[in-house]
Design a protein around this motif. Structure first.
Motif, short mmCIF file in Angstrom:
data_model
loop_
_atom_site.label_atom_id
_atom_site.label_comp_id
_atom_site.label_asym_id
_atom_site.label_seq_id
_atom_site.Cartn_x
_atom_site.Cartn_y
_atom_site.Cartn_z
N THR A 6 34.39 44.20 30.59
CA THR A 6 35.39 43.91 29.57
C THR A 6 34.76 43.07 28.47
OG1 THR A 6 37.67 43.19 29.19
CG2 THR A 6 36.32 41.82 30.66
N ASN A 7 35.51 42.88 27.43
CA ASN A 7 35.13 41.95 26.36
C ASN A 7 36.41 41.26 25.93
OD1 ASN A 7 36.51 43.60 24.41
ND2 ASN A 7 34.68 44.87 24.18
N GLU A 9 38.31 41.42 23.27
CA GLU A 9 39.36 42.28 22.71
C GLU A 9 40.05 43.09 23.81
OE1 GLU A 9 42.13 44.18 20.57
OE2 GLU A 9 41.00 42.41 20.00
N HIS A 10 39.29 43.64 24.73
CA HIS A 10 39.90 44.41 25.81
C HIS A 10 40.75 43.53 26.72
CE1 HIS A 10 36.66 47.81 25.49
NE2 HIS A 10 37.37 47.65 24.39
N THR A 11 40.29 42.31 26.96
CA THR A 11 41.07 41.38 27.77
C THR A 11 42.38 41.04 27.07
OG1 THR A 11 39.08 40.50 28.79
CG2 THR A 11 41.05 39.13 28.94
N GLN A 13 43.96 43.06 25.09
CA GLN A 13 44.79 44.27 25.25
C GLN A 13 45.46 44.28 26.62
OE1 GLN A 13 42.15 47.56 24.54
NE2 GLN A 13 42.40 47.45 22.32
N LEU A 14 44.71 43.92 27.65
CA LEU A 14 45.30 43.84 28.99
C LEU A 14 46.41 42.79 29.01
CD1 LEU A 14 45.38 44.66 31.97
CD2 LEU A 14 43.57 42.95 32.38
N SER A 53 37.32 51.81 31.10
CA SER A 53 37.57 50.59 30.32
C SER A 53 39.06 50.30 30.28
CB SER A 53 37.04 50.76 28.90
OG SER A 53 37.83 51.70 28.19
N ILE A 54 39.38 49.11 29.87
CA ILE A 54 40.79 48.72 29.72
C ILE A 54 41.49 49.62 28.70
CG2 ILE A 54 42.30 46.86 28.92
CD1 ILE A 54 40.38 44.93 30.47
N PRO A 55 40.91 49.89 27.52
CA PRO A 55 41.61 50.82 26.61
C PRO A 55 41.79 52.22 27.20
CG PRO A 55 39.94 49.58 25.42
CD PRO A 55 39.74 49.28 26.88
N ASP A 56 40.78 52.73 27.93
CA ASP A 56 40.96 54.04 28.59
C ASP A 56 42.19 54.01 29.48
OD1 ASP A 56 38.53 54.95 27.52
OD2 ASP A 56 37.43 54.79 29.42
#
Length: 140
Positions: A6-7, A9-11, A13-14, A53-56
């Motif tokens: 993760t990074n 931004e993805h965190t 989003q979660l 990934s989180i966005p996926d």
């Protein structure tokens, strides 16, 4: 140490997903939604093959989350929610979502199975469902 890649931004989003799906169920409910999300990324099984990934995971179609269709999901994540998402990404697990790949909010009691997946329990209004170890060992 994160259990999935993760990074920041993805965190975030979660964190937004956790809030949008379970804010009314408090921190523990939001952590459980996070568990399901992390499990879908880790799982590489069933409906979640090739989710990396989180966005996926969040935007998977079909099979993603209802929350992405609502404007509330797109509001900025608050620090509290980001900290909860970080805990989930770091591997914190909460029963009954610890191995779950699905959850939903029925009008009545939780059914014993949902799409052939076993009910692992309920937290407030959400019912959680787990795959068998044989179907998805990466979430165990």
């Amino acid at each position: 140490m994160a259990v999935i890649k993760t990074n920041a931004e993805h965190t975030r989003q979660l964190a937004r997903l956790m809030r949008a799906e379970a804010e009314g169920e408090g921190e523990l409910g939001m952590l459980m939604v996070g568990n399901v999300g992390v499990n879908r990324v880790k799982g590489d099984c069933m409906d979640f093959r090739n989710i990396r990934s989180i966005p996926d995971m969040i935007y998977q179609s079909p099979g993603g989350f209802e929350a992405v269709q609502k404007s509330y999901f797109y509001q900025k994540a608050r620090d509290r929610e980001v900290r909860l998402a970080e805990r989930t990404v770091s591997g914190e697990r909460q029963h009954p979502a610890s191995n779950a790949l699905w959850f939903y909010r029925p009008d009545g009691p939780c059914p014993p199975t949902w799409y052939n997946q076993v009910n692992s329990g309920r937290y407030k209004k959400h019912c959680f469902f787990v795959p068998t170890y044989g179907d998805c060992p990466n979430v165990y």
